[in-house]
Motif scaffolding. Structure first.
Motif, PDB file in Angstrom:
ATOM      1  N   UNK A   9       0.830  -1.201   0.000  1.00  0.00           N
ATOM      2  CA  UNK A   9       0.000   0.000   0.000  1.00  0.00           C
ATOM      3  C   UNK A   9       0.868   1.256   0.000  1.00  0.00           C
ATOM      4  N   UNK A  10       1.973   1.227   0.739  1.00  0.00           N
ATOM      5  CA  UNK A  10       2.887   2.374   0.770  1.00  0.00           C
ATOM      6  C   UNK A  10       3.568   2.566  -0.575  1.00  0.00           C
ATOM      7  N   UNK A  11       3.945   1.471  -1.208  1.00  0.00           N
ATOM      8  CA  UNK A  11       4.553   1.563  -2.546  1.00  0.00           C
ATOM      9  C   UNK A  11       3.569   2.131  -3.561  1.00  0.00           C
ATOM     10  N   UNK A  12       2.315   1.686  -3.460  1.00  0.00           N
ATOM     11  CA  UNK A  12       1.290   2.199  -4.373  1.00  0.00           C
ATOM     12  C   UNK A  12       1.113   3.703  -4.164  1.00  0.00           C
ATOM     13  N   UNK A  13       1.058   4.140  -2.903  1.00  0.00           N
ATOM     14  CA  UNK A  13       0.899   5.567  -2.613  1.00  0.00           C
ATOM     15  C   UNK A  13       2.059   6.374  -3.194  1.00  0.00           C
ATOM     16  N   UNK A  14       3.273   5.858  -3.076  1.00  0.00           N
ATOM     17  CA  UNK A  14       4.459   6.534  -3.651  1.00  0.00           C
ATOM     18  C   UNK A  14       4.357   6.603  -5.167  1.00  0.00           C
ATOM     19  N   UNK A  15       3.955   5.502  -5.795  1.00  0.00           N
ATOM     20  CA  UNK A  15       3.840   5.463  -7.256  1.00  0.00           C
ATOM     21  C   UNK A  15       2.766   6.431  -7.748  1.00  0.00           C
ATOM     22  N   UNK A  16       1.652   6.495  -7.031  1.00  0.00           N
ATOM     23  CA  UNK A  16       0.587   7.429  -7.395  1.00  0.00           C
ATOM     24  C   UNK A  16       1.097   8.867  -7.267  1.00  0.00           C
ATOM     25  N   UNK A  17       1.793   9.160  -6.174  1.00  0.00           N
ATOM     26  CA  UNK A  17       2.355  10.498  -5.972  1.00  0.00           C
ATOM     27  C   UNK A  17       3.284  10.868  -7.132  1.00  0.00           C
ATOM     28  N   UNK A  76      -6.080  11.412  -0.979  1.00  0.00           N
ATOM     29  CA  UNK A  76      -7.273  10.677  -1.408  1.00  0.00           C
ATOM     30  C   UNK A  76      -7.038   9.819  -2.640  1.00  0.00           C
ATOM     31  N   UNK A  77      -6.016  10.113  -3.423  1.00  0.00           N
ATOM     32  CA  UNK A  77      -5.689   9.278  -4.578  1.00  0.00           C
ATOM     33  C   UNK A  77      -4.687   8.179  -4.240  1.00  0.00           C
ATOM     34  N   UNK A  78      -4.158   8.179  -3.037  1.00  0.00           N
ATOM     35  CA  UNK A  78      -3.077   7.280  -2.640  1.00  0.00           C
ATOM     36  C   UNK A  78      -3.431   5.800  -2.707  1.00  0.00           C
ATOM     37  N   UNK A  79      -4.711   5.489  -2.705  1.00  0.00           N
ATOM     38  CA  UNK A  79      -5.133   4.085  -2.751  1.00  0.00           C
ATOM     39  C   UNK A  79      -5.147   3.536  -4.173  1.00  0.00           C
ATOM     40  N   UNK A  80      -4.914   4.408  -5.151  1.00  0.00           N
ATOM     41  CA  UNK A  80      -4.816   3.955  -6.530  1.00  0.00           C
ATOM     42  C   UNK A  80      -6.077   4.089  -7.351  1.00  0.00           C
ATOM     43  N   UNK A  81      -7.145   4.607  -6.768  1.00  0.00           N
ATOM     44  CA  UNK A  81      -8.365   4.904  -7.526  1.00  0.00           C
ATOM     45  C   UNK A  81      -8.483   6.412  -7.670  1.00  0.00           C
ATOM     46  N   UNK A  82      -8.701   6.845  -8.907  1.00  0.00           N
ATOM     47  CA  UNK A  82      -8.804   8.286  -9.141  1.00  0.00           C
ATOM     48  C   UNK A  82      -9.965   8.848  -8.328  1.00  0.00           C
ATOM     49  N   UNK A  83      -9.651   9.886  -7.562  1.00  0.00           N
ATOM     50  CA  UNK A  83     -10.630  10.529  -6.704  1.00  0.00           C
ATOM     51  C   UNK A  83     -10.695  12.009  -7.039  1.00  0.00           C
ATOM     52  N   UNK A  84     -11.875  12.568  -6.883  1.00  0.00           N
ATOM     53  CA  UNK A  84     -12.076  13.991  -7.151  1.00  0.00           C
ATOM     54  C   UNK A  84     -12.804  14.620  -5.968  1.00  0.00           C
ATOM     55  N   UNK A  85     -12.527  15.875  -5.712  1.00  0.00           N
ATOM     56  CA  UNK A  85     -13.171  16.567  -4.601  1.00  0.00           C
ATOM     57  C   UNK A  85     -14.645  16.798  -4.859  1.00  0.00           C
ATOM     58  N   UNK A  86     -15.467  16.448  -3.879  1.00  0.00           N
ATOM     59  CA  UNK A  86     -16.900  16.748  -3.932  1.00  0.00           C
ATOM     60  C   UNK A  86     -17.187  18.071  -3.249  1.00  0.00           C
ATOM     61  N   UNK A  87     -16.590  18.243  -2.074  1.00  0.00           N
ATOM     62  CA  UNK A  87     -16.770  19.480  -1.333  1.00  0.00           C
ATOM     63  C   UNK A  87     -15.563  19.679  -0.427  1.00  0.00           C
ATOM     64  N   UNK A  88     -15.194  20.932  -0.253  1.00  0.00           N
ATOM     65  CA  UNK A  88     -14.095  21.265   0.655  1.00  0.00           C
ATOM     66  C   UNK A  88     -14.461  22.540   1.394  1.00  0.00           C
ATOM     67  N   UNK A  89     -13.936  22.641   2.609  1.00  0.00           N
ATOM     68  CA  UNK A  89     -14.081  23.869   3.385  1.00  0.00           C
ATOM     69  C   UNK A  89     -12.732  24.168   4.023  1.00  0.00           C
ATOM     70  N   UNK A  90     -12.518  25.427   4.317  1.00  0.00           N
ATOM     71  CA  UNK A  90     -11.282  25.808   4.984  1.00  0.00           C
ATOM     72  C   UNK A  90     -11.591  26.895   6.009  1.00  0.00           C
ATOM     73  N   UNK A  91     -10.956  26.783   7.141  1.00  0.00           N
ATOM     74  CA  UNK A  91     -11.015  27.813   8.167  1.00  0.00           C
ATOM     75  C   UNK A  91      -9.610  28.389   8.299  1.00  0.00           C
ATOM     76  N   UNK A  92      -9.473  29.679   8.101  1.00  0.00           N
ATOM     77  CA  UNK A  92      -8.187  30.350   8.250  1.00  0.00           C
ATOM     78  C   UNK A  92      -8.058  30.816   9.693  1.00  0.00           C
ATOM     79  N   UNK A  93      -6.990  30.429  10.348  1.00  0.00           N
ATOM     80  CA  UNK A  93      -6.809  30.738  11.762  1.00  0.00           C
ATOM     81  C   UNK A  93      -5.777  31.830  11.992  1.00  0.00           C
ATOM     82  N   UNK A  94      -4.757  31.851  11.151  1.00  0.00           N
ATOM     83  CA  UNK A  94      -3.677  32.822  11.285  1.00  0.00           C
ATOM     84  C   UNK A  94      -2.993  32.933   9.923  1.00  0.00           C
TER      85      UNK A  94
END
Length: 145
Positions: A9-17, A76-94
């Motif tokens: 699984x770690x090798x797959x994540x590296x290869x995807x990266x 999210x792509x590290x498992x080897x299946x193409x993934x796309x963002x559905x929704x994201x949020x961000x809170x800026x703290x500093x």
């Protein structure tokens, strides 16, 4: 997960990266350096440059968002299946400042057949939290490798 499965699984994540970075001019332009990837995980860092500052000499929120979004994508792509963002949020703290080294760490919180949920934290070199990002990804059936 036993040791051989973890290693595979770690090798797959590296290869995807490697595959993703080979086609990701934007992450290169941002100067993102990937420190570690693994199944459902990514840690990267970058240094705040003058062209990343807003009109108040603070790190532009769009840069912080983009770096968090990239860490989310690698995780999210590290498992080897193409993934796309559905929704994201961000809170800026500093706000980050010129010369800061920003570390962005994405962790998988939930992984199901079609949806994964990730928390991403951006901190400066002093450990101060700059932003908290949450991303939900849709996992397609397309294999990356």
């Amino acid at each position: 997960m036993n040791q051989p499965e973890t290693t595979n699984a770690s090798r797959k994540a590296e290869a995807v990266k490697d595959r993703m970075l080979g086609h990701d001019a934007f992450s290169h332009w941002l100067g993102l350096e990937i420190d570690e990837v693994g199944p459902g995980y990514c840690r990267l860092h970058f240094t705040v440059r003058p062209d990343m500052l807003n009109g108040f000499a603070a790190l532009h929120g769009g840069v912080t968002f983009a770096a968090a979004d990239s860490a989310f994508a690698f995780a999210c792509n590290s498992h080897g299946r193409q993934s796309v963002g559905l929704t994201v949020t961000i809170d800026y703290l500093e706000a980050g400042k010129l010369g800061d080294v920003i570390t962005v760490e994405a962790r998988e919180e939930s992984l199901k057949h079609k949806v994964g949920v990730y928390h991403v934290r951006a901190t400066n070199q002093h450990g101060a939290a700059l932003a908290l990002f949450k991303g939900t990804a849709y996992r397609t059936s397309n294999e990356i490798l």
